[in-house]
Motif scaffolding. Sequence first.
Motif, PDB file in Angstrom:
ATOM      1  N   GLY A  45       0.775  -1.234   0.000  1.00 32.99           N
ATOM      2  CA  GLY A  45       0.000   0.000   0.000  1.00 32.99           C
ATOM      3  C   GLY A  45       0.804   1.280   0.000  1.00 32.99           C
ATOM      4  N   LYS A  46       2.019   1.239  -0.530  1.00 27.57           N
ATOM      5  CA  LYS A  46       2.850   2.446  -0.502  1.00 27.57           C
ATOM      6  C   LYS A  46       2.267   3.570  -1.358  1.00 27.57           C
ATOM      7  N   SER A  47       1.633   3.222  -2.475  1.00 28.32           N
ATOM      8  CA  SER A  47       1.034   4.258  -3.321  1.00 28.32           C
ATOM      9  C   SER A  47      -0.118   4.954  -2.614  1.00 28.32           C
ATOM     10  N   GLU A  48      -0.924   4.196  -1.894  1.00 28.05           N
ATOM     11  CA  GLU A  48      -2.019   4.799  -1.136  1.00 28.05           C
ATOM     12  C   GLU A  48      -1.468   5.663  -0.007  1.00 28.05           C
ATOM     13  N   ALA A  49      -0.377   5.202   0.602  1.00 28.64           N
ATOM     14  CA  ALA A  49       0.204   5.951   1.711  1.00 28.64           C
ATOM     15  C   ALA A  49       0.714   7.309   1.260  1.00 28.64           C
TER      16      ALA A  49
END
Length: 282
Positions: free
Chosen positions: A9-13
């Motif tokens: 979930g790095k893109s969402e973070a």
Amino acid sequence: MITGYSGAGKSEAIAAFEDSGYFCVDNLPPRMIASLGELFVHGGTGVRRAAVVTDVRGREYFAELVAVLGELEQEGLDPTVLFLEADEATLLDRFKETRRRHPLAPEGRAIEGIRAEREVLGPLRERADVVMDTSGLTGAMLRRRITTDLLGPRSTARLAVNILTFGFKNGPPRDADLVFDVRFLPNPHYREDLRPLTGRDREVVEHVEAGELASEYYRRMLSLLDFLLPAYIAEGKTHLTIAIGCTGGRHRSVTVADRIARHLSAREDVSVRVLHRDVELG
């Protein structure tokens, strides 16, 4: 600094940080993070807060990450490392859903890449300031958790509401989230004295809002918006376009849009902008 397992979930973070006003860079090799740190040391850049994603895609650069963090601390900065993880089953399901190849197993099975990455990133996980498990979280849930746990309520960006007026004879806008048709209201076009005016002129406003029909419409529609906006915000939505249409986009839609804007401008959780697309057309 945001790192962790691929698919965690790095893109969402980073989207959550960007919505809160951070200068954000995705997939930055560790050695370049040191150059980014110089923006904070030297004045005049305007950069005060930054969020950077770096991960195993950096490959040979990744081993330098711990050293770079030490250099930033020596420069007087205080980097926070957010490590995102998820259980093996969750990561595997996410790779199946997106049909992406795992960066550590481009020609092999995703499960092999997941396990190899877990071993490679083990030391960094121990070095992280915050470890967040995203198993069972949707993208919106993860953004809300980051906002609550790391950014705080004061950092929460307001919902940007664009109220767009248009004429149906010119075609509805494609980017609208909500569309309201106000062609049932009294039409100033049929009065020669009102036709040259717009929905912002007092005479037109009085004509459009005469009688109980407009009052009842405002009561119901504004109540609906008061219900919907907090729900959109809770879901993590950052932009909302409300389109108001009449026949030509010059009279009724403009009057109604301005009425909505006055109502919403009293809210602290939204920022409002009004755009009149067709008001200058014939």
